[in-house]
Design an enzyme around this catalytic site. Structure first.
Site, short mmCIF file in Angstrom:
data_model
loop_
_atom_site.label_atom_id
_atom_site.label_comp_id
_atom_site.label_asym_id
_atom_site.label_seq_id
_atom_site.Cartn_x
_atom_site.Cartn_y
_atom_site.Cartn_z
N GLY A 1 25.00 33.60 40.53
CA GLY A 1 25.08 33.70 41.99
C GLY A 1 26.52 33.89 42.46
N VAL B 1 37.82 35.14 42.59
CA VAL B 1 38.76 36.13 43.10
C VAL B 1 37.97 37.43 43.30
CG1 VAL B 1 40.97 35.28 42.25
CG2 VAL B 1 39.47 36.53 40.72
N LYS C 1 41.88 47.32 55.20
CA LYS C 1 42.72 47.81 54.11
C LYS C 1 42.76 49.34 54.16
CE LYS C 1 42.86 48.18 49.08
NZ LYS C 1 42.20 47.89 47.81
N VAL D 1 21.18 27.78 32.91
CA VAL D 1 20.37 28.36 31.83
C VAL D 1 20.93 27.87 30.50
CG1 VAL D 1 19.71 30.53 30.70
CG2 VAL D 1 19.84 30.42 33.21
N ILE E 1 33.98 33.32 39.53
CA ILE E 1 35.34 33.71 39.19
C ILE E 1 36.29 33.42 40.38
CG2 ILE E 1 35.16 36.13 39.89
CD1 ILE E 1 36.71 35.33 36.61
N ILE F 1 34.30 45.40 42.48
CA ILE F 1 33.16 45.27 43.41
C ILE F 1 32.51 46.64 43.61
CG2 ILE F 1 32.57 44.74 45.83
CD1 ILE F 1 34.54 42.36 45.59
N ALA G 1 28.45 39.41 42.30
CA ALA G 1 27.53 40.41 41.74
C ALA G 1 26.07 39.98 41.95
CB ALA G 1 27.82 40.61 40.26
N THR H 1 38.62 47.87 41.83
CA THR H 1 37.43 48.68 41.54
C THR H 1 36.19 47.87 41.12
OG1 THR H 1 38.48 49.01 39.38
CG2 THR H 1 38.60 50.82 40.94
N ALA I 1 39.96 42.38 47.32
CA ALA I 1 40.31 43.70 47.85
C ALA I 1 39.22 44.68 47.47
CB ALA I 1 41.64 44.15 47.27
C1 LIG Z 1 42.10 38.33 38.14
C2 LIG Z 1 40.98 39.06 38.80
C3 LIG Z 1 41.18 39.67 40.04
C4 LIG Z 1 40.14 40.38 40.64
N1 LIG Z 1 40.35 41.03 41.82
C5 LIG Z 1 39.41 41.86 42.31
C6 LIG Z 1 39.62 42.61 43.48
O1 LIG Z 1 40.65 42.51 44.14
N2 LIG Z 1 38.65 43.45 43.89
C7 LIG Z 1 37.47 43.59 43.20
O2 LIG Z 1 36.64 44.42 43.57
N3 LIG Z 1 37.20 42.82 42.13
C8 LIG Z 1 38.15 41.97 41.66
N4 LIG Z 1 37.87 41.22 40.57
C9 LIG Z 1 36.53 41.22 40.00
C10 LIG Z 1 35.59 40.36 40.83
O3 LIG Z 1 36.08 39.04 40.91
C11 LIG Z 1 34.20 40.36 40.21
O4 LIG Z 1 33.80 41.67 39.95
C12 LIG Z 1 33.19 39.78 41.15
O5 LIG Z 1 33.60 38.55 41.62
C13 LIG Z 1 31.85 39.63 40.47
O6 LIG Z 1 31.87 38.56 39.59
P1 LIG Z 1 30.46 38.14 38.95
O7 LIG Z 1 29.54 37.78 40.04
O8 LIG Z 1 30.07 39.20 38.00
O9 LIG Z 1 30.83 36.86 38.06
P2 LIG Z 1 31.17 35.35 38.48
O10 LIG Z 1 31.87 35.26 39.77
O11 LIG Z 1 31.82 34.76 37.27
O12 LIG Z 1 29.75 34.67 38.68
C14 LIG Z 1 28.97 34.25 37.59
C15 LIG Z 1 27.77 33.47 38.08
O13 LIG Z 1 26.94 33.19 36.96
C16 LIG Z 1 26.55 31.84 37.00
N5 LIG Z 1 26.30 31.39 35.63
C17 LIG Z 1 27.08 31.52 34.53
N6 LIG Z 1 26.51 30.94 33.48
C18 LIG Z 1 25.31 30.44 33.92
C19 LIG Z 1 24.27 29.69 33.31
N7 LIG Z 1 24.32 29.32 32.04
N8 LIG Z 1 23.23 29.34 34.07
C20 LIG Z 1 23.15 29.68 35.38
N9 LIG Z 1 24.10 30.37 36.00
C21 LIG Z 1 25.19 30.73 35.28
C22 LIG Z 1 27.73 31.11 37.64
O14 LIG Z 1 27.33 29.87 38.19
C23 LIG Z 1 28.12 32.13 38.73
O15 LIG Z 1 27.29 31.91 39.85
C24 LIG Z 1 38.88 40.46 40.00
C25 LIG Z 1 38.67 39.79 38.78
C26 LIG Z 1 39.70 39.09 38.18
C27 LIG Z 1 39.46 38.40 36.87
#
Ligand SMILES: Cc1cc2nc3c(=O)[nH]c(=O)nc-3n(C[C@H](O)[C@H](O)[C@H](O)COP(=O)(O)OP(=O)(O)OC[C@H]3O[C@@H](n4cnc5c(N)ncnc54)[C@H](O)[C@@H]3O)c2cc1C
Length: 509
Positions: free
Chosen positions: A14, A52, A83, A190, A50, A351, A17, A349, A55
């Site tokens: 959640g 962050v 932006k 999970v 994560i 998001i 993504a 890039t 942008a």
């Molecule tokens: C340093 C850095 C800077 C960034 N800056 C930008 C930016 O400026 N612009 C941009 O577009 N993108 C940026 N990004 C990327 C952006 O943060 C991610 O693409 C975006 O937040 C999507 O993350 P996610 O949802 O895939 O993963 P996460 O935010 O890691 O979410 C993972 C989810 O999975 C759940 N989960 C994990 N394991 C389990 C489990 N076992 N059981 C149940 N749930 C679980 C967690 O609870 C969480 O809800 C950046 C990334 C980094 C590392």
């Protein structure tokens, strides 16, 4: 009604993504009355997001409008600012800066970008910077913002814009949206993935408290670990860190101290670079670095010495490996977000890649038969999306004249993907660029970064000779004047927000 329709989609994760995937699916499935489809989002209370990702790129506006979001409400609820592009400092060489502005340059001449003509005149010397013909750049310089409208002067209207926002608030905003349209949120961690013995498809996930959640289609949004796509299915990861060597970031928010500018800043440091992302309620900062060249302690100290305001939290280190999942879609699992790969955040890039993962999933939405032809096509599209972005980001590191640190020497001398090398060779010959298929970055983006990073073409496009130098100079001068005057007549970024979409102070609903 097709009795092979997907009846239940389980989204694991959640973060941004997970909820970005849930929102359009909930909207769509709400309309499929004849053949209902459940959408379940599993979010762990123990494993954080994560946190962050602030942008974005102009394409986010298509995503928001496809959901029918109210623009001003979204901005207020996510503490967003506007932006117009990214200011790059110290990338080509120390003391040098350039702006990658969104949108196009001023009007075309004989159906070619005015920048091709600028290149011709620039060789003779005495031309102002090409940035004078980018409305987004001139607005950023004037710290001005209004959205483009149909009434705007056509010579100065070809700009675009995106947002900076609080990623956690954005995920929450989309969660409310998705839940209001029937998506069900399950809180739990999970701990096990059950696969069908006959073909390895995921049948269900099991939560720590013993609950079993089954589904037809699983969307893995579990972040870097790729709980389903990697830990269960062992799909594999293509490591690109030889082209993009940064592997860590230390991030910290700080208080707003200066004027609210309508752009991200990316300042190159000795062994990486630092971001500055201004939101309404704070500034997001981070130092992306390569751990082979600088320690975490030193990287943190560089970041903390270069903040504009008081830090608002303890600095936090994040580790990553740039690359992509070998197959974004494997069996009945589609990975989206960090689970599908990560290209470091220099051009904001990620998001966008989430958005593309969802868009292609809607295009290639499966039935319960999971035809491999459909899956393969999705994987081909996502490979393209990732590789196009990769090449654009690698360009910023490769095209540098910096010789002041081992990190920059490494980047300057490293080999790059052949696809990027071909683009650089073409540009160096006579300033030409191209856009591959539906790739994210357009010709103006490639041109801005190539010029900005001081790649100098040996010649200019031969067909620009159809217009005389005097005519070109007169036209360019006139357009630059109009663009400058329009930018200077606009309200400041802060004024525009105050008048149209100011967020409530933090803690006030
Ligand atoms: C340093 C850095 C800077 C960034 N800056 C930008 C930016 O400026 N612009 C941009 O577009 N993108 C940026 N990004 C990327 C952006 O943060 C991610 O693409 C975006 O937040 C999507 O993350 P996610 O949802 O895939 O993963 P996460 O935010 O890691 O979410 C993972 C989810 O999975 C759940 N989960 C994990 N394991 C389990 C489990 N076992 N059981 C149940 N749930 C679980 C967690 O609870 C969480 O809800 C950046 C990334 C980094 C590392």
């Amino acid at each position: 009604m097709n009795d092979k329709n997907i009846r239940k989609i389980v989204i694991v994760g959640g973060g941004t993504a997970g909820w970005m995937a849930a929102a359009p699916l909930a909207l769509l499935m709400q309309r499929r009355n004849a053949s209902p489809c459940e959408i379940v989002v599993i979010e762990s209370p123990e494993i954080g997001t994560i946190g962050v990702g602030e942008a974005t790129l102009p394409t986010i506006r298509f995503y928001n409008s496809s959901l029918g979001l109210d623009g001003a409400d979204f901005i207020k609820r996510t503490q967003a600012s506007f932006k117009l592009g990214i200011e790059f400092r110290d990338w080509g060489r120390l003391g040098h800066s350039f702006f990658h502005g969104f949108g196009d340059f001023g009007p075309r001449i004989e159906n070619r970008s005015p920048l091709m003509y600028w290149q011709r005149l620039q060789r003779a010397g005495g031309m102002p910077s090409y940035e004078d013909w980018s409305t987004a750049t001139m607005m950023a310089r004037a710290n001005a913002f209004v959205p483009p409208t149909a009434e705007a002067n056509p010579l100065a209207s070809s700009y675009s814009y995106a947002f900076h926002f609080d990623a956690s608030l954005y995920a929450l905003y989309l969660r409310n949206y998705a839940e209001a349209r029937g998506a069900v949120r399950v809180e739990g961690t999970v701990v096990d993935v059950e696969q069908r013995p006959e073909d390895g498809f995921v049948a269900a996930v099991r939560l720590k408290d013993g609950r079993r959640i089954d589904g037809d289609l699983f969307i893995d949004c579990s972040g870097f670990r790729g709980l389903l796509i990697e830990e269960a299915l062992g799909t594999g990861y293509e490591d690109w860190s030889h082209w993009l060597p940064c592997d860590r970031a230390v991030a910290v928010p700080c208080a707003c101290a200066q004027e609210l500018v309508p752009y991200t800043r990316a300042t190159a440091r000795e062994s990486g670079w630092q971001w500055r992302i201004p939101l309404q309620h704070r500034i997001g900062n981070g130092h992306v670095f390569c751990s082979r060249f600088i320690s975490e302690d030193e990287a943190t100290s560089v970041l903390m010495r270069n903040l504009d305001g008081e830090p608002m939290a303890e600095p936090r280190t994040l580790r990553f490996k740039t690359g992509r999942r070998s197959k974004a879609w494997n069996r009945n699992v589609v990975s989206i977000g960090l689970a599908s790969g990560f290209i470091e955040p220099l051009e904001s890039t990620s998001i966008h890649l989430v958005q593309m993962g969802i868009a292609h999933l809607l295009t290639y939405f499966p039935s319960r038969g999971f035809d491999p032809v459909v899956t393969d096509e999705y994987n081909r599209m996502m490979r393209n999306e990732f590789e196009w972005v990769r090449d654009f980001v690698v360009l910023h590191y490769k095209a540098t004249e910096r010789t002041d640190s081992p990190f920059w020497n490494h980047c300057r001398e490293m080999s790059v993907p052949p696809t990027l090398q071909a683009r650089m060779n073409l540009f160096k010959a006579d300033g030409r660029v191209f856009r591959e298929g539906e790739e994210l970055f357009t010709k103006p983006s490639w041109l801005q970064v190539m010029h900005g990073q001081r790649l100098n073409p040996a010649s200019y496009h031969p067909l620009t000779d159809v217009v005389s130098e005097e005519e070109i100079a007169k036209f360019l001068d006139e357009v630059a004047g109009v663009i400058g005057a329009c930018a200077n007549a606009m309200p400041t970024h802060a004024r525009y927000i105050a008048d149209h979409c100011a967020a409530a102070p933090v803690g006030v609903a």
